[in-house]
Design an enzyme around this catalytic site. Structure first.
Site, PDB file in Angstrom:
ATOM      1  N   GLU A 113       0.813  -1.218   0.000  1.00 10.58           N
ATOM      2  CA  GLU A 113       0.000   0.000   0.000  1.00 10.58           C
ATOM      3  C   GLU A 113       0.845   1.265   0.000  1.00 10.58           C
ATOM      4  O   GLU A 113       0.394   2.319  -0.445  1.00 10.58           O
ATOM      5  CB  GLU A 113      -0.912   0.013   1.238  1.00 10.58           C
ATOM      6  CG  GLU A 113      -1.923  -1.113   1.285  1.00 10.58           C
ATOM      7  CD  GLU A 113      -2.714  -1.125   2.581  1.00 10.58           C
ATOM      8  OE1 GLU A 113      -2.405  -0.294   3.457  1.00 10.58           O
ATOM      9  OE2 GLU A 113      -3.630  -1.955   2.711  1.00 10.58           O
ATOM     10  N   LYS A 128      18.085   6.522   9.267  1.00 11.13           N
ATOM     11  CA  LYS A 128      18.248   5.155   8.772  1.00 11.13           C
ATOM     12  C   LYS A 128      19.651   4.648   9.107  1.00 11.13           C
ATOM     13  O   LYS A 128      20.593   5.424   9.038  1.00 11.13           O
ATOM     14  CB  LYS A 128      18.033   5.138   7.253  1.00 11.13           C
ATOM     15  CG  LYS A 128      16.646   5.573   6.816  1.00 11.13           C
ATOM     16  CD  LYS A 128      16.535   5.685   5.295  1.00 11.13           C
ATOM     17  CE  LYS A 128      17.347   6.833   4.744  1.00 11.13           C
ATOM     18  NZ  LYS A 128      17.170   7.048   3.284  1.00 11.13           N
ATOM     19  N   ASP A 140      18.965   3.262  -2.516  1.00 11.46           N
ATOM     20  CA  ASP A 140      20.176   2.950  -3.283  1.00 11.46           C
ATOM     21  C   ASP A 140      21.332   2.497  -2.397  1.00 11.46           C
ATOM     22  O   ASP A 140      22.389   2.161  -2.910  1.00 11.46           O
ATOM     23  CB  ASP A 140      20.616   4.166  -4.110  1.00 11.46           C
ATOM     24  CG  ASP A 140      21.145   5.298  -3.237  1.00 11.46           C
ATOM     25  OD1 ASP A 140      20.504   5.606  -2.214  1.00 11.46           O
ATOM     26  OD2 ASP A 140      22.198   5.872  -3.576  1.00 11.46           O
TER      27      ASP A 140
END
EC number: 3.1.3.18
Length: 362
Positions: free
Chosen positions: A80, A281, A306
């Protein structure tokens, strides 16, 4: 306000616990080991998390079986929400990567929620919104999550005292997000002009009301900032050491890679002998924040990035599907290297491969 599970801190994993040639990773843990009881105020629930260790036993079969993306529609229909990294996925430097506008428009037309998450802390969410607009992309500020915002959101989540100050080693983005969150701060780009004139017996003063030092990417980094941050962390009781990210490199221009925020964080790690709480992150803080904010089931999310050690690990730590694009820092040879222990579910050349039901051959 975040749920208490989201408010747990990020704790580093010792490099000695990692596989050879793998990079340090971070997981959620209680702040009790880093903050004085006077700071905590009972706002953080103690959770017995064990540090996440990259071992052969927890590299799952799913993670070992990376597939080239051949059926884009199947992946699109299975989730989603798509979370996109920005540098190397949406743009490189100030140049838009080919096919991005059409890809985002197609996903929106299919009813997909789009979220953009970047470890770059130099801009606030509002400033990133302007960059998207300049590049011709229609992206709402509420869809953007930068590590500058994550630092402020983290402090809010732990009820960081408003009478304490934050010393910032970083740029305007962190300052703006702290200001919006109502926190007092000092430092930032202005301290890039300061110099230390060493004389016999010189003692550098620092503000004893600093309760957190936030370190992000900083083009104005200097010795003054290292020493000031070090004094706050080592001498102010309970002072937090927070890093927006530990990225080794970044894309300031599309011509080459540049030293990333991890180089600034590393200097403070060396001087304080402390590991930071990482809010960007691959820590799960932002993933938990997003899931909490939007009511997203993590199994219904695909993380697109990436970088293996930040983007893909971020998705895996959050229990999401993962797609690596080769339009940024990771090459096919790096992905297939025997030394690489982080394997995405899928890989493809660039996100515009979504436009073809049968993705382009890498």
């Amino acid at each position: 306000m975040l749920s208490r599970s989201v408010a747990s801190a990020v704790t580093p994993v010792s490099s000695s616990s990692l596989l050879p040639n793998s990079k340090p990773i971070f997981c959620l843990k209680t702040l009790s080991g880093y903050r004085s009881s006077s700071f905590c105020g009972g706002c953080i629930r103690k959770i017995n998390h064990k540090p996440l260790r990259m071992t052969s036993s927890n590299i799952t079969p799913r993670a070992m079986a990376t597939q080239q993306l051949e059926n884009a529609d199947q992946l699109i229909d299975s989730v989603e929400t798509f979370i996109f990294d920005c540098d190397g996925v949406i743009w490189k430097g100030d140049k838009l990567i080919e096919g991005v506008p059409e890809t985002l428009d197609m996903l929106r037309a299919k009813g997909k929620r789009l979220v953009f998450v970047t470890n770059n802390s130099t801009k606030s969410r509002k400033q990133y919104g302007k960059k998207f607009e300049t590049l011709g992309l229609n992206v709402n500020e509420e869809e953007i999550f930068a590590s500058s915002f994550a630092a402020a959101a983290y402090l809010q989540s732990i009820n960081f005292p408003k009478d304490k100050k934050v010393y910032v080693i970083g740029e305007e983005g962190i300052l703006k997000e702290l200001e919006l969150a109502g926190f007092q701060y000092l430092g930032g780009p202005d301290d890039g002009k300061r110099q230390i004139e060493l004389k016999p017996g010189f003692l550098m003063e620092h503000d004893h009301d600093v309760g957190a030092v936030v370190v992000g990417f900083d083009r104005y980094f200097n010795y003054y900032k290292i020493q000031y941050g070090t004094l706050c962390i080592r001498e102010n009781p309970g002072c937090l050491f927070i890093a927006t990210n530990r990225d080794a490199v970044t894309h300031l221009t599309d011509a080459q890679e540049w030293a990333g925020g991890g180089s600034m964080v590393g200097a403070l790690v060396g001087s304080t002998q402390r590991e930071p709480l990482v809010v960007g992150k691959p820590s799960t803080f932002m993933m938990d924040y997003l899931a909490d904010k939007f009511g997203i089931q993590k199994s219904q999310i695909c993380m697109v990035g990436d970088r293996l050690d930040t983007d893909i690990l971020f998705g895996q730590n959050g229990g999401c599907k993962t797609l690596l694009v080769l339009s940024g820092v990771t090459s096919i040879s790096m992905l297939e290297s025997p030394e690489n222990k982080i394997q995405p579910d899928f890989y493809t050349s660039k996100i515009s491969d979504f436009l073809s039901p049968k993705a382009a051959t890498v």
